[in-house]
Design a protein around this motif. Structure first.
Motif, PDB file in Angstrom:
ATOM      1  N   TRP A   1      10.351   3.579   9.870  1.00  0.00           N
ATOM      2  CA  TRP A   1      10.693   4.678   8.971  1.00  0.00           C
ATOM      3  C   TRP A   1      11.293   5.855   9.752  1.00  0.00           C
ATOM      4  O   TRP A   1      11.143   5.959  10.959  1.00  0.00           O
ATOM      5  CB  TRP A   1       9.452   5.182   8.225  1.00  0.00           C
TER       6      TRP A   1
ATOM      7  N   LYS B   1      11.235   7.721   4.983  1.00  0.00           N
ATOM      8  CA  LYS B   1      12.293   6.895   4.420  1.00  0.00           C
ATOM      9  C   LYS B   1      12.589   5.741   5.363  1.00  0.00           C
ATOM     10  O   LYS B   1      12.666   5.916   6.577  1.00  0.00           O
ATOM     11  CB  LYS B   1      13.555   7.745   4.220  1.00  0.00           C
ATOM     12  N   GLU B   2      12.769   4.544   4.793  1.00  0.00           N
ATOM     13  CA  GLU B   2      13.066   3.386   5.634  1.00  0.00           C
ATOM     14  C   GLU B   2      14.368   3.596   6.396  1.00  0.00           C
ATOM     15  O   GLU B   2      15.342   4.134   5.868  1.00  0.00           O
ATOM     16  CB  GLU B   2      13.194   2.126   4.764  1.00  0.00           C
ATOM     17  N   ASN B   3      14.355   3.190   7.664  1.00  0.00           N
ATOM     18  CA  ASN B   3      15.586   3.261   8.448  1.00  0.00           C
ATOM     19  C   ASN B   3      16.187   1.862   8.583  1.00  0.00           C
ATOM     20  O   ASN B   3      15.849   0.958   7.817  1.00  0.00           O
ATOM     21  CB  ASN B   3      15.323   3.908   9.809  1.00  0.00           C
ATOM     22  N   THR B   4      17.035   1.665   9.551  1.00  0.00           N
ATOM     23  CA  THR B   4      17.718   0.377   9.705  1.00  0.00           C
ATOM     24  C   THR B   4      17.092  -0.484  10.795  1.00  0.00           C
ATOM     25  O   THR B   4      17.778  -1.267  11.447  1.00  0.00           O
ATOM     26  CB  THR B   4      19.204   0.616  10.017  1.00  0.00           C
TER      27      THR B   4
ATOM     28  N   SER C   1      21.118  -3.712   8.870  1.00  0.00           N
ATOM     29  CA  SER C   1      21.908  -2.803   8.045  1.00  0.00           C
ATOM     30  C   SER C   1      21.866  -3.140   6.560  1.00  0.00           C
ATOM     31  O   SER C   1      22.189  -2.292   5.720  1.00  0.00           O
ATOM     32  CB  SER C   1      23.365  -2.814   8.520  1.00  0.00           C
ATOM     33  N   ASN C   2      21.470  -4.365   6.211  1.00  0.00           N
ATOM     34  CA  ASN C   2      21.343  -4.750   4.809  1.00  0.00           C
ATOM     35  C   ASN C   2      20.076  -4.103   4.251  1.00  0.00           C
ATOM     36  O   ASN C   2      18.963  -4.484   4.592  1.00  0.00           O
ATOM     37  CB  ASN C   2      21.271  -6.269   4.687  1.00  0.00           C
ATOM     38  N   LYS C   3      20.257  -3.119   3.382  1.00  0.00           N
ATOM     39  CA  LYS C   3      19.115  -2.319   2.922  1.00  0.00           C
ATOM     40  C   LYS C   3      18.087  -3.135   2.160  1.00  0.00           C
ATOM     41  O   LYS C   3      16.878  -2.938   2.327  1.00  0.00           O
ATOM     42  CB  LYS C   3      19.619  -1.154   2.071  1.00  0.00           C
TER      43      LYS C   3
ATOM     44  N   ALA D   1      16.223  -5.260   4.705  1.00  0.00           N
ATOM     45  CA  ALA D   1      15.389  -4.407   5.550  1.00  0.00           C
ATOM     46  C   ALA D   1      14.150  -3.949   4.799  1.00  0.00           C
ATOM     47  O   ALA D   1      13.049  -3.866   5.365  1.00  0.00           O
ATOM     48  CB  ALA D   1      16.192  -3.209   6.037  1.00  0.00           C
ATOM     49  N   HIS D   2      14.305  -3.646   3.518  1.00  0.00           N
ATOM     50  CA  HIS D   2      13.158  -3.231   2.699  1.00  0.00           C
ATOM     51  C   HIS D   2      12.150  -4.367   2.577  1.00  0.00           C
ATOM     52  O   HIS D   2      10.936  -4.155   2.732  1.00  0.00           O
ATOM     53  CB  HIS D   2      13.644  -2.802   1.320  1.00  0.00           C
TER      54      HIS D   2
ATOM     55  N   THR E   1      10.259  -4.757   5.824  1.00  0.00           N
ATOM     56  CA  THR E   1       9.251  -3.714   6.037  1.00  0.00           C
ATOM     57  C   THR E   1       8.011  -4.010   5.209  1.00  0.00           C
ATOM     58  O   THR E   1       6.873  -3.852   5.676  1.00  0.00           O
ATOM     59  CB  THR E   1       9.822  -2.329   5.683  1.00  0.00           C
TER      60      THR E   1
END
Length: 237
Positions: A154, A159-162, A166-168, A171-172, A175
């Motif tokens: 984060w 907020k979530e980072n990369t 890079s694919n949000k 990545a979510h 996490t």
């Protein structure tokens, strides 16, 4: 480091630990799952008719991590074997355990409380979080303890980072998987043997390193992980 606890004298506790270790069998490992049944962990079951409460060491950890823990808690409570055994997982807003954690008394907290906090590189390695589970030496059931989640996933605002790419969306999901992976350790799930993964199933969330991030189930235990959960339940009967 993982701690162990029990309501008996220290010498007897160690006797119980080593006796359990000597009788551990392959029954605590299967296709895509493995229990924390060998040195130094010795968690083999979830105690029936028990509530496992997830709490937080700081308000910040509560704010950041609650959305991620809702997914596995809801899933676990919906597993029929978990429900039938009278086991329940509760996601609390309670802030606790700060003093114990600062004094490194990881197993001095209340029974069946799993306490989460945020820490930068808790294992000294980039991207690695750390579970510090405790167990009851009377019956080798999961007791609780602490989870240190690496803040690198984060930004400073939560907020979530990369970190996971890079694919949000991916990545979510990764996490979410990271948080669920550490919860699995607290329950008694170990890293399964990759040679025993099924090619027809999603990669287990409990896979290592960095737990199951090739699947994008968004924090849900896979079919393989769930078999491990059900084994923990049956061992507690």
């Amino acid at each position: 480091m993982r701690k162990r606890i029990g309501g008996i004298a220290l010498a007897a506790a160690f006797a119980s630990v080593f006796a359990t270790a000597s009788t551990a069998s392959a029954a605590n490992e299967g296709v895509g799952w493995k229990l924390e049944s060998g040195s130094p962990y010795y968690i083999t079951n979830l105690q029936h008719n028990s509530t496992y409460t997830l709490t937080f060491v700081t308000q910040k950890s509560q704010s950041w991590l609650t959305p991620y823990l809702k997914v596995p808690v809801q899933q676990l409570n919906a597993i029929p074997e978990v429900k039938n055994a009278g086991i329940k997982f509760v996601l609390s807003t309670k802030i606790e355990g700060g003093t114990n954690y600062q004094n490194k008394k990881y197993c001095a907290g209340p029974q069946n409380h799993i306490m989460f906090l945020l820490k930068y590189r808790p294992m000294g390695k980039a991207g690695f979080s750390h579970a510090l589970p405790c167990y009851n030496t009377r019956n080798n059931s999961a007791w609780g303890g602490y989870v240190e989640m690496d803040t690198e996933y984060w930004t400073s605002t939560g907020k979530e980072n990369t970190w996971f790419g890079s694919n949000k969306a991916k990545a979510h999901a990764m996490t979410l998987n990271a948080v669920t992976h550490e919860l699995g350790h607290m329950m008694g799930l170990d890293h399964p043997d990759p040679s025993k993964f099924s090619p027809n199933e999603n990669r287990p969330v409990m896979a290592s390193p960095n737990g199951g991030y090739l699947n994008t189930n968004g924090g849900k235990f896979t079919a393989a992980d769930q078999r491990g959960v059900k084994k923990l339940v049956s061992n507690g009967g």
